[in-house]
Design an enzyme around this catalytic site. Structure first.
Site, PDB file in Angstrom:
ATOM      1  N   LYS A   1      17.085  71.825  30.620  1.00  0.00           N
ATOM      2  CA  LYS A   1      16.969  73.283  30.426  1.00  0.00           C
ATOM      3  C   LYS A   1      16.034  73.906  31.453  1.00  0.00           C
ATOM      4  CE  LYS A   1      18.807  75.242  28.076  1.00  0.00           C
ATOM      5  NZ  LYS A   1      20.092  75.871  28.492  1.00  0.00           N
TER       6      LYS A   1
ATOM      7  N   GLN B   1      15.622  78.091  22.374  1.00  0.00           N
ATOM      8  CA  GLN B   1      15.947  76.890  21.583  1.00  0.00           C
ATOM      9  C   GLN B   1      14.681  76.207  21.059  1.00  0.00           C
ATOM     10  OE1 GLN B   1      17.339  77.649  24.534  1.00  0.00           O
ATOM     11  NE2 GLN B   1      19.378  76.797  24.764  1.00  0.00           N
TER      12      GLN B   1
ATOM     13  N   ARG C   1      31.532  73.970  29.198  1.00  0.00           N
ATOM     14  CA  ARG C   1      30.176  74.046  29.771  1.00  0.00           C
ATOM     15  C   ARG C   1      30.074  73.023  30.905  1.00  0.00           C
ATOM     16  NH1 ARG C   1      25.192  74.449  25.848  1.00  0.00           N
ATOM     17  NH2 ARG C   1      24.336  75.412  27.737  1.00  0.00           N
TER      18      ARG C   1
ATOM     19  N   ARG D   1      25.283  72.755  20.496  1.00  0.00           N
ATOM     20  CA  ARG D   1      24.789  72.662  21.871  1.00  0.00           C
ATOM     21  C   ARG D   1      23.900  71.425  21.968  1.00  0.00           C
ATOM     22  NH1 ARG D   1      20.283  72.185  20.191  1.00  0.00           N
ATOM     23  NH2 ARG D   1      19.549  72.348  22.336  1.00  0.00           N
ATOM     24  N   GLY D   2      23.347  71.199  23.162  1.00  0.00           N
ATOM     25  CA  GLY D   2      22.619  69.954  23.381  1.00  0.00           C
ATOM     26  C   GLY D   2      23.613  68.926  23.907  1.00  0.00           C
ATOM     27  N   ALA D   3      23.221  68.222  24.976  1.00  0.00           N
ATOM     28  CA  ALA D   3      24.182  67.379  25.688  1.00  0.00           C
ATOM     29  C   ALA D   3      24.922  66.378  24.782  1.00  0.00           C
ATOM     30  CB  ALA D   3      23.460  66.669  26.831  1.00  0.00           C
TER      31      ALA D   3
ATOM     32  N   ASP E   1      20.279  66.725  30.382  1.00  0.00           N
ATOM     33  CA  ASP E   1      21.717  67.020  30.305  1.00  0.00           C
ATOM     34  C   ASP E   1      22.502  66.189  31.300  1.00  0.00           C
ATOM     35  OD1 ASP E   1      20.326  69.557  29.202  1.00  0.00           O
ATOM     36  OD2 ASP E   1      22.405  69.666  28.532  1.00  0.00           O
TER      37      ASP E   1
HETATM   38  O1  MRU Z   1      21.809  74.964  26.645  1.00  0.00           O
HETATM   39  P1  MRU Z   1      21.543  73.877  25.642  1.00  0.00           P
HETATM   40  O2  MRU Z   1      20.835  74.350  24.420  1.00  0.00           O
HETATM   41  O3  MRU Z   1      22.771  73.068  25.338  1.00  0.00           O
HETATM   42  O4  MRU Z   1      20.541  72.934  26.417  1.00  0.00           O
HETATM   43  C1  MRU Z   1      19.997  71.816  25.773  1.00  0.00           C
HETATM   44  C2  MRU Z   1      19.020  71.112  26.597  1.00  0.00           C
HETATM   45  O5  MRU Z   1      18.738  71.438  27.725  1.00  0.00           O
HETATM   46  C3  MRU Z   1      18.462  69.856  26.008  1.00  0.00           C
HETATM   47  O6  MRU Z   1      17.131  69.688  26.380  1.00  0.00           O
HETATM   48  C4  MRU Z   1      19.313  68.715  26.550  1.00  0.00           C
HETATM   49  O7  MRU Z   1      20.649  68.883  26.182  1.00  0.00           O
HETATM   50  C5  MRU Z   1      18.873  67.425  26.123  1.00  0.00           C
HETATM   51  S1  MRU Z   1      19.317  67.239  24.463  1.00  0.00           S
HETATM   52  C6  MRU Z   1      19.166  65.844  23.774  1.00  0.00           C
END
Ligand code: MRU
Length: 363
Positions: free
Chosen positions: A254, A202, A90, A53-55, A243
């Site tokens: 988030k 997270q 997603r 996960r994470g963009a 994201d």
């Molecule tokens: O739902 P997630 O865990 O994928 O969300 C992640 C976030 O919101 C991070 O803050 C975002 O992707 C930036 S990551 C470099």
């Protein structure tokens, strides 16, 4: 970044690309386990179930998913169905579409027999450029932290972050945490307030784990404590990830990021967003109206995941069975609350002209 002295990325090809290996983030912080992906369906499922996960890491996994798909069947039909399958995993992080569109653009004109190799090369390039962009964000962000440190007599700089925008959210380094790792490595005394980030935590399970593994001083707080700490001068700056960033500087991150930005604005605390160019959606101008916000399974709100005193890891309910829940996964912070965007090309104002000054070719 390192785990117990060994350098890891979050995703890497094994066996000439036949296998894509990832860190299973659903197991952290209790167990450090690796998972092998060998099909595009497995790559899509890893994104959907948040094994990864994470963009930026979602984008990198999608690129590797396309490579696995082309290895299995490089036909036009399979190219299109793999693209659709991965895109549907997603909705919010634009890195997913960014990476898939790049793959389609490269692969479509090629003969099917050339596609597997080209898709693999592109996935490797996307991963390498993500790690490099984040490291560069780390350098720009470190300079920013140093400039704030230079204006205070405090012994340490307190930085608040939300969710996980560390190396686990990217291929390496992280976005919001890269400046913190760099500042810490170069001897600046930093301390991080880690928002736990309900419902999936997270912050608690990933950011705190990363900081602990790297030896960065940090303290876990509940999501509602940030405003109080800011009122009492305990936060020198906030750095969060994104994201999807609009061409006008609105930031989708988030859920809960918006409230932190409001509290920062009310307390004159600088609020920075670490934004690699892969997370900028140049087609959008109004984040609140235009960015698709993911709604996830309400069970993530009604249940929690943890380890009991016997070391058994599991899920438990925290609310009566008659109560239903709504699980909104992201929110949008309007640009007016963002002090600046830390990109791989430098720091700019969260405005159209700020972004245009750094990325004239995209704007
Ligand atoms: O739902 P997630 O865990 O994928 O969300 C992640 C976030 O919101 C991070 O803050 C975002 O992707 C930036 S990551 C470099």
């Amino acid at each position: 970044m390192k785990v117990d002295g060994k350098h890891y990325r979050t995703i890497w090809p094994v066996d000439g690309g036949r296998i894509v290996r990832v860190i299973d983030q659903t197991k952290l912080p209790f167990r450090f386990e690796l998972l092998d992906l060998t099909t595009v369906a497995q790559a899509a499922s890893a994104i959907k179930t948040m094994v990864v996960r994470g963009a930026p890491l979602i984008g990198a996994t999608a690129a590797h998913g396309m490579a696995l798909a082309m290895r299995a069947d490089p036909s036009d039909q399979h190219l299109n169905s793999a693209y659709d399958l991965l895109l549907a995993t997603r909705p919010t992080a634009v890195n997913l579409a960014w990476s898939l569109n790049r793959a389609r653009q490269v692969l479509q004109p090629l003969k099917p027999s050339a596609r597997a190799e080209a898709a693999e090369a592109l996935a490797v390039e996307i991963c390498d450029s993500d790690a490099l962009a984040n490291e560069t964000i780390g350098n720009h962000g470190e300079a920013l932290i140093r400039s704030i440190a230079a204006k205070t007599t405090k012994k340490r700089i307190n930085i608040l972050t939300h969710c996980n925008a560390g190396w686990l959210a990217t291929v390496d380094w992280g976005t919001a945490l890269a400046p913190i790792f760099k500042a810490h490595d170069h001897g600046l005394a930093v301390h991080v307030w880690v928002d736990e980030t309900r419902p999936r935590n997270q912050g608690a399970s990933l950011t705190a784990w990363e900081l602990a593994k790297h030896g960065v001083p940090h303290t876990l707080i509940v999501d509602n404590a940030g405003g109080h700490l800011m009122q009492h001068g305990e936060v020198d700056l906030c750095i969060v990830g994104t994201d999807r960033t609009t061409s006008t500087g609105d930031v989708c991150n988030k859920v809960g990021t918006y409230l932190k930005a409001l509290a920062a604005h009310a307390n004159q605390v600088p609020f920075y967003v670490a934004a690699p160019s892969s997370s900028i959606d140049w087609t959008l101008r109004d984040g609140v109206a235009e960015i698709p916000i993911e709604h996830r399974d309400p069970r993530e709100v009604t249940q929690m995941f943890g380890e009991d005193e016997n070391g058994t890891v599991g899920e438990f309910r925290i609310v009566g069975k008659e109560t239903s829940a709504l699980n909104i996964a992201f929110d949008v912070t309007p640009a007016m609350y963002v002090t600046g965007l830390i990109t791989e090309r430098g720091v700019c104002a969260a405005t159209s002209s700020g972004l245009k000054s750094l990325f004239p070719e995209s704007a």
